[in-house]
Design a protein around this motif. Structure first.
Motif, PDB file in Angstrom:
ATOM      1  N   CYS A  15       0.832  -1.212   0.000  1.00 47.76           N
ATOM      2  CA  CYS A  15       0.000   0.000   0.000  1.00 47.76           C
ATOM      3  C   CYS A  15       0.865   1.259   0.000  1.00 47.76           C
ATOM      4  N   LEU A  16       1.893   1.260   0.818  1.00 42.37           N
ATOM      5  CA  LEU A  16       2.736   2.449   0.928  1.00 42.37           C
ATOM      6  C   LEU A  16       3.575   2.677  -0.319  1.00 42.37           C
ATOM      7  N   MET A  17       3.929   1.603  -1.028  1.00 44.40           N
ATOM      8  CA  MET A  17       4.777   1.746  -2.210  1.00 44.40           C
ATOM      9  C   MET A  17       3.990   2.006  -3.480  1.00 44.40           C
ATOM     10  N   ASN A  18       2.703   1.674  -3.484  1.00 47.25           N
ATOM     11  CA  ASN A  18       1.912   1.803  -4.713  1.00 47.25           C
ATOM     12  C   ASN A  18       0.958   2.990  -4.696  1.00 47.25           C
ATOM     13  N   THR A  19       1.063   3.845  -3.705  1.00 43.86           N
ATOM     14  CA  THR A  19       0.228   5.047  -3.688  1.00 43.86           C
ATOM     15  C   THR A  19       0.983   6.226  -4.288  1.00 43.86           C
ATOM     16  N   ARG A  20       0.271   7.099  -4.972  1.00 45.35           N
ATOM     17  CA  ARG A  20       0.905   8.267  -5.592  1.00 45.35           C
ATOM     18  C   ARG A  20       0.986   9.450  -4.639  1.00 45.35           C
ATOM     19  N   ARG A  21       0.353   9.312  -3.488  1.00 42.91           N
ATOM     20  CA  ARG A  21       0.354  10.389  -2.501  1.00 42.91           C
ATOM     21  C   ARG A  21       0.418   9.776  -1.119  1.00 42.91           C
ATOM     22  N   PRO A  22       0.840  10.531  -0.114  1.00 38.86           N
ATOM     23  CA  PRO A  22       0.842  10.003   1.255  1.00 38.86           C
ATOM     24  C   PRO A  22      -0.574   9.631   1.698  1.00 38.86           C
ATOM     25  N   VAL A  23      -0.709   8.494   2.371  1.00 38.55           N
ATOM     26  CA  VAL A  23      -2.020   8.033   2.843  1.00 38.55           C
ATOM     27  C   VAL A  23      -2.032   8.046   4.363  1.00 38.55           C
ATOM     28  N   SER A  24      -3.164   8.351   4.924  1.00 40.04           N
ATOM     29  CA  SER A  24      -3.304   8.456   6.374  1.00 40.04           C
ATOM     30  C   SER A  24      -3.525   7.088   7.006  1.00 40.04           C
ATOM     31  N   LYS A  25      -3.408   7.032   8.336  1.00 43.51           N
ATOM     32  CA  LYS A  25      -3.685   5.789   9.051  1.00 43.51           C
ATOM     33  C   LYS A  25      -5.141   5.379   8.865  1.00 43.51           C
ATOM     34  N   ARG A  26      -6.004   6.353   8.800  1.00 44.37           N
ATOM     35  CA  ARG A  26      -7.422   6.051   8.610  1.00 44.37           C
ATOM     36  C   ARG A  26      -7.639   5.336   7.279  1.00 44.37           C
ATOM     37  N   GLU A  27      -6.985   5.802   6.206  1.00 45.71           N
ATOM     38  CA  GLU A  27      -7.130   5.163   4.901  1.00 45.71           C
ATOM     39  C   GLU A  27      -6.498   3.777   4.886  1.00 45.71           C
ATOM     40  N   LEU A  28      -5.373   3.646   5.557  1.00 48.40           N
ATOM     41  CA  LEU A  28      -4.714   2.342   5.606  1.00 48.40           C
ATOM     42  C   LEU A  28      -5.552   1.329   6.385  1.00 48.40           C
ATOM     43  N   ARG A  29      -6.181   1.788   7.450  1.00 46.99           N
ATOM     44  CA  ARG A  29      -7.021   0.890   8.235  1.00 46.99           C
ATOM     45  C   ARG A  29      -8.200   0.392   7.416  1.00 46.99           C
ATOM     46  N   THR A  30      -8.703   1.239   6.532  1.00 44.91           N
ATOM     47  CA  THR A  30      -9.828   0.856   5.678  1.00 44.91           C
ATOM     48  C   THR A  30      -9.386  -0.082   4.562  1.00 44.91           C
ATOM     49  N   SER A  31      -8.159   0.122   4.049  1.00 45.41           N
ATOM     50  CA  SER A  31      -7.693  -0.615   2.879  1.00 45.41           C
ATOM     51  C   SER A  31      -7.151  -1.995   3.214  1.00 45.41           C
ATOM     52  N   ILE A  32      -6.544  -2.154   4.386  1.00 46.78           N
ATOM     53  CA  ILE A  32      -5.884  -3.412   4.734  1.00 46.78           C
ATOM     54  C   ILE A  32      -6.802  -4.221   5.644  1.00 46.78           C
ATOM     55  N   GLU A  33      -7.164  -5.406   5.180  1.00 44.64           N
ATOM     56  CA  GLU A  33      -8.159  -6.217   5.888  1.00 44.64           C
ATOM     57  C   GLU A  33      -7.709  -6.594   7.294  1.00 44.64           C
ATOM     58  N   ALA A  34      -6.413  -6.843   7.473  1.00 46.04           N
ATOM     59  CA  ALA A  34      -5.919  -7.263   8.784  1.00 46.04           C
ATOM     60  C   ALA A  34      -6.120  -6.198   9.845  1.00 46.04           C
ATOM     61  N   TYR A  35      -6.258  -4.934   9.449  1.00 50.93           N
ATOM     62  CA  TYR A  35      -6.459  -3.847  10.404  1.00 50.93           C
ATOM     63  C   TYR A  35      -7.932  -3.681  10.789  1.00 50.93           C
ATOM     64  N   HIS A  36      -8.802  -4.501  10.186  1.00 51.64           N
ATOM     65  CA  HIS A  36     -10.218  -4.414  10.530  1.00 51.64           C
ATOM     66  C   HIS A  36     -10.496  -5.079  11.872  1.00 51.64           C
ATOM     67  N   GLU A  37      -9.620  -5.998  12.303  1.00 49.41           N
ATOM     68  CA  GLU A  37      -9.897  -6.790  13.497  1.00 49.41           C
ATOM     69  C   GLU A  37      -9.781  -6.020  14.814  1.00 49.41           C
ATOM     70  N   PRO A  38      -8.695  -5.216  15.032  1.00 51.99           N
ATOM     71  CA  PRO A  38      -8.593  -4.519  16.326  1.00 51.99           C
ATOM     72  C   PRO A  38      -9.847  -3.698  16.628  1.00 51.99           C
ATOM     73  N   GLY A  39     -10.437  -3.915  17.815  1.00 52.46           N
ATOM     74  CA  GLY A  39     -11.703  -3.263  18.134  1.00 52.46           C
ATOM     75  C   GLY A  39     -11.588  -1.775  18.413  1.00 52.46           C
ATOM     76  N   SER A  40     -10.534  -1.336  19.085  1.00 51.01           N
ATOM     77  CA  SER A  40     -10.435   0.067  19.461  1.00 51.01           C
ATOM     78  C   SER A  40      -9.387   0.778  18.618  1.00 51.01           C
ATOM     79  N   ASP A  41      -9.498   2.111  18.575  1.00 50.77           N
ATOM     80  CA  ASP A  41      -8.501   2.904  17.859  1.00 50.77           C
ATOM     81  C   ASP A  41      -7.132   2.753  18.498  1.00 50.77           C
TER      82      ASP A  41
END
Length: 313
Positions: A15-41
């Motif tokens: 994700c970090l290498m294939n984006t044309r612009r800096p991405v936020s943690k919020r966007e990464l959490r949405t894009s990467i399925e493994a980050y869907h599991e942690p319940g709290s921020d």
């Protein structure tokens, strides 16, 4: 490293290498399925920071950029994460080709072959290496591969180990530091947690499965781990004292190689003078009735005690 974590790190790196612009943690959490599991921020933030640190430790250059609205973004630019051009001279290429022929096990052979194919594709010329001697590193012990992985990943292990004088194996918890082959046997050196001391273990005496322990190492790995020197010390190599033993003809060839002097006794026995150091008693026990210690008296007593312990078991 667990497969789930390795997959998560790979997805984050992609994700970090294939984006044309800096991405936020919020966007990464949405894009990467493994980050869907942690319940709290808070749980997600801890996981993300650990993953980011792990990728940087592996060598990935991650830029941190603050946008106009104050939001932090992350990006791994390709131009900053590109390996330099590979340039090898003829001798270096020949050395790599010869090294690739050393490993005979399927897992290592496949990796070595794939590495050479990639280097050839990159334009590195390889000539076939012909030699009268075929290099090999024999690894018959099943404990080698898990110990090699644990050593590389700095993970503690547990296994059952049978000492030379023991009738049955004992459990050991070890932080492995280095593997080395010496006189046809593989050894692992590391920190024995139960004995709180540095120990060397011969892989052929490890019984059962090598199990990986959770958590990191508790003792810092030395800058230089000389497995061979440690094994030599335990086997009596380089000792200043000497021992006199009686050895049955046609047996104990490793002992004969160490002998400073050999004197025939009769048709069945010979007397040898060999270096005497810490651990020689454990080595002599392996030869059973084919080796008899004549002197010094303390070495003879140690060997007798070990043999009696085996007999009682």
């Amino acid at each position: 490293m667990a497969i789930a974590k390795a997959e998560r790190l790979m997805n984050l790196a992609l994700c970090l290498m294939n984006t044309r612009r800096p991405v936020s943690k919020r966007e990464l959490r949405t894009s990467i399925e493994a980050y869907h599991e942690p319940g709290s921020d808070e749980a997600f933030n801890r996981m993300f920071e650990r993953d980011k640190d792990d990728l940087r430790e592996l060598g990935l250059v991650i830029d941190t950029v603050e946008s106009l609205d104050g939001e932090i973004g992350y990006q791994a630019r390709r131009d900053r994460n590109r390996l330099p051009e590979i340039a090898l001279d003829a001798e270096e290429a020949a050395a790599l080709a010869l090294t690739a022929k050393v490993w005979q096990q399927a897992r290592f052979a496949e990796a070595a072959s794939g590495a050479l194919q990639k280097l050839r594709a990159a334009g590195v010329p390889f000539e076939e290496v012909h030699s009268a001697l075929e290099p090999r590193i024999p690894v018959p012990e099943p404990a080698f591969e898990p110990l090699m992985v644990a050593t590389r990943e700095r993970r503690a292990v547990a296994f059952e180990y049978r000492k030379a004088n023991a009738a049955r194996p004992e459990p050991r918890q070890v932080e492995p530091w280095a593997l080395e082959c010496w006189r046809g046997h593989w050894y692992v050196a590391g920190w024995d947690r139960d004995r709180a001391a540095v120990r060397v273990f011969r892989l052929s005496r490890i019984t059962g499965r090598v199990r990986t322990r959770a958590g990191g190492l508790t003792v810092k790995v030395p800058d230089h781990v000389d497995v061979r020197a440690t094994v030599e010390t335990w086997a009596g190599e380089g000792a200043t004292a000497t021992a006199r033993i009686r050895l049955r003809r046609g047996s104990g060839y490793p002992l004969r190689a160490k002998a400073l002097r050999t004197v025939p006794v009769d048709e069945e026995w010979e007397e040898l003078e060999i270096p005497y150091g810490h651990g020689l008693d454990a080595w002599l026990v392996e030869y059973g009735p084919d080796a008899i210690v004549l002197e010094p008296a303390e070495l003879r007593a140690e060997v007798v005690d070990r043999l009696r312990a085996v007999a009682k078991g």
